[in-house]
Scaffold this motif. Structure first.
Motif: not given
Length: 275
Positions: A115-136
């Protein structure tokens, strides 16, 4: 014949320090195989500057952390596509947060499910990939457990190291940091000679013999001289046998014993490099 690009020649030149034409000839001879080209340069007597250069690189942040009682260390690399993102404060904070979480698990797969602030680490990475526009993504995941673990992160979060000691002696934190800095700077291939793959040793013997033949040494002397060169290879390329960067009169192993006691030794290390 493989087509060799100017970019490939330049990459080999930067990794080895050899001349442009020598690099091009080596790449042509190796049919574009980068590692074989380095071997060819070395066999021809070229002084290769970076035998173990981290050629496959990506942007991101390499973070090393140690738990409260210094008995477990973790390194993760949080990878991205550009240096611009890698230097962002929020990206670096996220990398540090993930590294702290890594102390509680033993595999990257387990880390991704935490868990990372209510989502899994994997879900956070997917979210940040969408926000930043780069593969994270989490690139490297490494952990060590020992009586004492120390760490070091090189400026810019491009190199991170954790080092294990056999005993938690007084002064261990500083010494473990010094050894980690050594590993960061000198990029050893293994802890000691026992950790060097036989395939690597055989390759080094072959290279040494080829160099000696070109120098005109008699065939019957090659094996004996090559063995001497392998001992030099171990001294230059294994952590505990390297000359200590702060006092070249001592090996790393000797420095540790001088500072912490004869019964203390370096038992393992992990190194991650980016960029």
């Amino acid at each position: 014949m493989a087509k060799i690009t100017a970019a490939e020649v330049n990459k080999l030149r930067k990794s080895t320090g050899a001349g442009m034409m020598d690099c091009k000839k080596a790449l042509v001879e190796s049919e574009g195989d980068f590692d074989k080209a380095i071997e060819i340069l070395r066999k021809k007597g070229q002084k290769v500057a970076a035998k173990r250069a981290d050629r496959e690189s990506s942007e991101g942040a390499a973070i090393a952390v140690v738990n409260d009682d210094s008995t477990k260390g973790a390194i993760i690399s949080l990878n991205c596509e550009t240096d611009f993102v890698a230097k962002n404060d929020s990206f670096i904070k996220m990398a540090n947060d993930f590294a702290q979480l890594a102390l509680g698990v033993d595999t990257k797969e387990a880390l991704l499910k935490l868990d990372y602030n209510g989502v899994t680490v994997e879900e956070k990475l997917t979210e940040q990939t969408g926000v930043i526009g780069e593969k994270i993504e989490i690139g490297t995941f490494k952990t060590l457990k020992a009586p004492f673990i120390g760490s070091y992160i090189h400026a810019g979060n491009k190199i991170a190291v954790i080092t294990a000691l056999s005993k938690a002696a007084e002064g261990a934190e500083e010494v473990a940091k010094e050894v980690s800095m050594q590993a960061a700077a000198m990029n050893p291939v293994a802890l000691d000679e026992d950790g060097v793959d036989q395939e690597v040793i055989d390759k080094e013997v072959e290279i040494a013999k080829d160099q000696l033949r070109q120098e005109g040494k008699p065939e019957e002397m090659l094996e004996k001289i090559a063995k001497g060169k392998i001992q030099r290879y171990f001294k230059d390329n294994t952590l505990v046998n390297q000359a200590f960067i702060k006092d070249s009169k001592l090996t790393v192993a000797q420095h540790v014993k001088n500072e912490l006691g004869k019964d203390v030794e370096v038992t393992a290390f992990e190194r991650v490099a980016l960029g």
